[in-house]
Structures are given as structure tokens and as C-alpha cells.
Design an enzyme around this catalytic site. Structure first.
Site, PDB file in Angstrom:
ATOM      1  N   LEU A  29      -6.760  67.251  73.261  1.00 62.94           N
ATOM      2  CA  LEU A  29      -6.507  68.090  74.236  1.00 62.94           C
ATOM      3  C   LEU A  29      -5.772  69.273  74.033  1.00 62.94           C
ATOM      4  O   LEU A  29      -5.148  69.438  72.738  1.00 62.94           O
ATOM      5  CB  LEU A  29      -5.897  67.104  75.097  1.00 62.94           C
ATOM      6  CG  LEU A  29      -6.350  65.930  75.739  1.00 62.94           C
ATOM      7  CD1 LEU A  29      -5.409  64.751  76.122  1.00 62.94           C
ATOM      8  CD2 LEU A  29      -7.425  65.998  76.661  1.00 62.94           C
ATOM      9  N   PRO A  30      -5.716  70.262  74.768  1.00 62.98           N
ATOM     10  CA  PRO A  30      -5.261  71.767  74.386  1.00 62.98           C
ATOM     11  C   PRO A  30      -3.399  71.621  74.210  1.00 62.98           C
ATOM     12  O   PRO A  30      -3.107  72.720  73.493  1.00 62.98           O
ATOM     13  CB  PRO A  30      -5.679  72.524  75.627  1.00 62.98           C
ATOM     14  CG  PRO A  30      -6.827  71.782  76.379  1.00 62.98           C
ATOM     15  CD  PRO A  30      -6.331  70.287  76.165  1.00 62.98           C
ATOM     16  N   ASN A  79      -1.307  68.606  78.899  1.00 67.43           N
ATOM     17  CA  ASN A  79      -2.536  67.925  79.097  1.00 67.43           C
ATOM     18  C   ASN A  79      -2.633  66.466  78.738  1.00 67.43           C
ATOM     19  O   ASN A  79      -2.922  65.702  79.462  1.00 67.43           O
ATOM     20  CB  ASN A  79      -3.694  68.615  78.416  1.00 67.43           C
ATOM     21  CG  ASN A  79      -3.699  70.076  78.858  1.00 67.43           C
ATOM     22  OD1 ASN A  79      -3.613  71.120  78.396  1.00 67.43           O
ATOM     23  ND2 ASN A  79      -4.166  70.210  80.281  1.00 67.43           N
ATOM     24  N   LYS A 115       1.012  69.051  60.988  1.00 65.79           N
ATOM     25  CA  LYS A 115      -0.064  70.056  61.671  1.00 65.79           C
ATOM     26  C   LYS A 115       0.703  71.123  62.066  1.00 65.79           C
ATOM     27  O   LYS A 115       0.271  72.475  61.651  1.00 65.79           O
ATOM     28  CB  LYS A 115      -0.583  69.477  62.577  1.00 65.79           C
ATOM     29  CG  LYS A 115      -1.315  70.350  63.335  1.00 65.79           C
ATOM     30  CD  LYS A 115      -2.798  70.868  62.589  1.00 65.79           C
ATOM     31  CE  LYS A 115      -3.665  71.956  63.508  1.00 65.79           C
ATOM     32  NZ  LYS A 115      -4.159  71.631  64.399  1.00 65.79           N
TER      33      LYS A 115
END
Length: 333
Positions: A100-101, A105, A206
Site C-alpha cells: 500500500l502507498p 492506507n 527501508k
């Protein structure tokens, strides 16, 4: 007589060994068949679409959902089950991957009235490959645990090209005992699956990676722009950089200058790839975590400002390597 008894004993032992071996093989086959039970996939965008396709290629039936129905049509046409909500996916699959963005979300997909947690089964494995705030991942993990299921964060690196090729790198956070179960699925979509620690550490890795990526992309764009203005051929300059100490992924794999490389967004008017909006979002996450941990990130802060400016000036939907075009056009920057 003794020899006959020995032969009979050996025959019985051999027969017992064969039965044990057959039972062992049957058990392995049973586990293999169980491993091919349906896998839920929520979020079929630029990254999620090829990731889900790679699961299908490896024999996993996919139960899909996306907020945009047109994103599901391709899977529906190929025979995959397409659901009306994340809750419906959770009802039909006990292993679900979400891509998901943003943090809001992810929270909505998991916790809304028709979210995953509405119908999640006990013992389900929920893997979130979105890039979101590590604190949000930890909160989702708590909510999932209350329902008797397992949550792991597993954001990815490599971009759309690696997603299509199945060469993504997954950075995984969560209960270590569940890592092998997650890895079974993630190896279908990536060549590197790395356990980072508790929930949230995958997101931490990340965020650090993407902050460095943004900084190196801006640096590559600046160096290429300067060299071109000094009269150097861009392909020659890229060749020199890539055999010198300035070499990086942004220069040798994802060069931002049109005409230098084929098969990258800069060769296609910066279409596809990793959007500028998403890079600005990830840099915002890096800023939040840097503030919370009192970590100085001056170059990360500047990169965040540049990508926010790009979003405001019409680059939001272009690939983040369009920073080269932005620098070329910003004479007063």
C-alpha cells in the site's frame, strides 16, 4: 537356520524402513500441497501487480483486492479470485500480503469496518510490504496479535523492474519463529529476504535505504548536469563515473539522464518506476524518525525539501529520477 532368520529379520527391517520413508515422503508432499493454499494480496499498483503475478507463476492461487477495481481486472481475467473488500480476502486466505502507498492506507486496510481484522482467522500470517512509519507497523502488529494472528513488516527495495523480475530485496521485521513461513512466500518475489529483528526494523532499514537513494540520485543528477554543461557527452560521463569512485546504483543501474540507458524511466519521459510523491513520503518518514531519535540528517532534510518542491511543480507522478529534469529547468534553484 540362523542365516534364514537373519534374512527374514533383514527383510522385515527393510520393509519397515520403506514404510517410514513412504510416510515421510507423504508428509513432505502434504506440506507442499498445503503451502499452495490461496494467498491474499491487497494493493495491485505498480509494485503489487508484478509481485502478485510472481506468486501466481509459482503456483499460488491469489485472492486479490484493490481499491481501484480496474487494477483487479487483469487478475480476474486470468481466473484469480477478486474480492470486494480486505475483509473478504481475510475470510478466504490465512496468508495475506499487503502493498500500500502510505501509513493511512495501511491502517484503513487493516482496521476499517471492512478491513482485514474484521474477518481474519486465528493463526493467519499477515505480511505488510508497504513502506510506512515503523511506529504504525508496531501498532498494527499489536492489533493483529489481539486477533490471534501474526503480523510482519517486509518492505521492499529494487523498484518496478526488480518486482517484475522477482529480484526484490525484502527487509523483514517480526517474530523470528515466523520468518521461515514468511520467507517461503517472499522468495517467490525476491532474491534477497533478510531478517532484521522485531516488528518495525524492516521499515527502519527501508527508510534508511531510501534516504540514501534520494541523496545519491540527486548527487548523480547534479554531477551529470554539470558534466553536460561542461561539454561532456552524457554516455561517456556515465561510463567514466561507473568505473570510478563516484559509481552508485543511481548512476549505473537507474541513470536519470535521458538517452544514457534503455529500460529505465528516464528513457520513457520518467513514466513508471518509483513516483516522486512516494519518495517525498518516504523522506518525510525519515525526517519524523530522525526527529524522534534526535539524529542529524542534513542531506536527508535537503533531499526531502527538493522532492517536495518537485511535487509542487508538476513532477508528483513522474519517477523520482526526474530530479535531473527538475534541476535542468530550475535555473534559479
Amino acid at each position: 537356520m540362523a542365516a534364514v532368520l537373519m534374512l527374514r529379520g533383514s527383510a522385515r527391517l527393510l520393509d519397515k524402513h520403506r514404510k517410514v520413508r513412504a510416510a515421510s515422503v507423504a508428509m513432505v508432499c502434504s506440506r507442499a500441497m498445503a503451502s499452495k493454499t490461496p494467498v491474499g494480496f491487497i494493493g495491485l499498483g505498480n509494485m503489487g501487480n508484478p509481485m502478485a503475478k510472481n506468486l501466481v507463476k509459482h503456483g499460488y492461487p491469489v485472492v486479490a483486492y484493490d481499491v481501484f477495481p480496474e487494477a483487479c481486472k487483469e487478475f480476474q481475467d486470468s481466473g484469480a479470485q477478486v474480492m470486494d473488500s480486505p475483509a473478504d480476502v481475510a475470510e478466504r486466505a490465512d496468508r495475506i500480503i499487503t502493498m500500500l502507498p502510505s501509513s493511512p492506507n495501511a491502517v484503513e486496510v487493516y482496521t476499517a469496518a471492512n478491513g482485514i481484522l474484521k474477518k481474519v482467522k486465528k493463526g493467519s500470517l499477515l505480511i505488510d510490504s508497504s513502506t510506512i512509519d515503523p511506529a504504525v507497523s508496531k501498532e498494527l502488529a499489536k492489533a493483529v496479535e489481539k486477533m490471534g494472528a501474526v503480523f510482519m513488516d517486509a518492505p521492499v527495495s529494487g523498484g518496478v523492474g526488480a518486482a517484475r523480475a522477482g529480484n526484490l530485496t525484502f527487509m523483514v521485521g517480526g517474530v523470528e519463529q515466523e520468518f521461515d513461513a514468511a520467507k517461503e512466500l517472499l522468495k517467490c518475489m525476491g532474491s534477497n529476504v533478510i531478517y532484521c529483528g522485531e516488528v518495525g526494523t524492516g521499515q527502519a532499514a527501508k527508510i534508511c535505504n531510501n534516504m540514501l537513494l534520494a541523496i545519491s540520485m540527486i548527487g548523480t543528477a547534479e554531477a551529470m548536469n554539470l558534466g553536460i554543461r561542461l561539454g561532456l557527452d552524457p554516455k561517456l560521463l556515465a561510463k567514466i563515473l561507473n568505473m570510478s569512485s563516484g559509481r552508485c546504483w543511481s548512476s549505473d543501474t537507474y541513470n536519470p539522464v535521458p538517452g544514457v540507458m534503455e529500460g529505465v524511466p528516464s528513457a520513457n519521459n520518467y513514466q513508471g518506476g518509483f513516483g516522486t510523491t512516494l519518495m517525498a513520503k518516504d523522506l518525510g518518514l525519515a525526517q519524523i524518525t530522525a526527529t524522534n531519535t534526535k539524529t542529524p540528517v542534513p542531506l536527508g532534510s535537503l533531499a526531502h525539501q527538493i522532492y517536495r518542491m518537485m511535487c509542487a511543480k508538476g513532477y508528483a507522478l513522474k519517477d523520482f529520477s526526474a530530479v535531473f529534469q527538475f534541476l535542468r529547468e530550475e535555473e534559479n534553484l
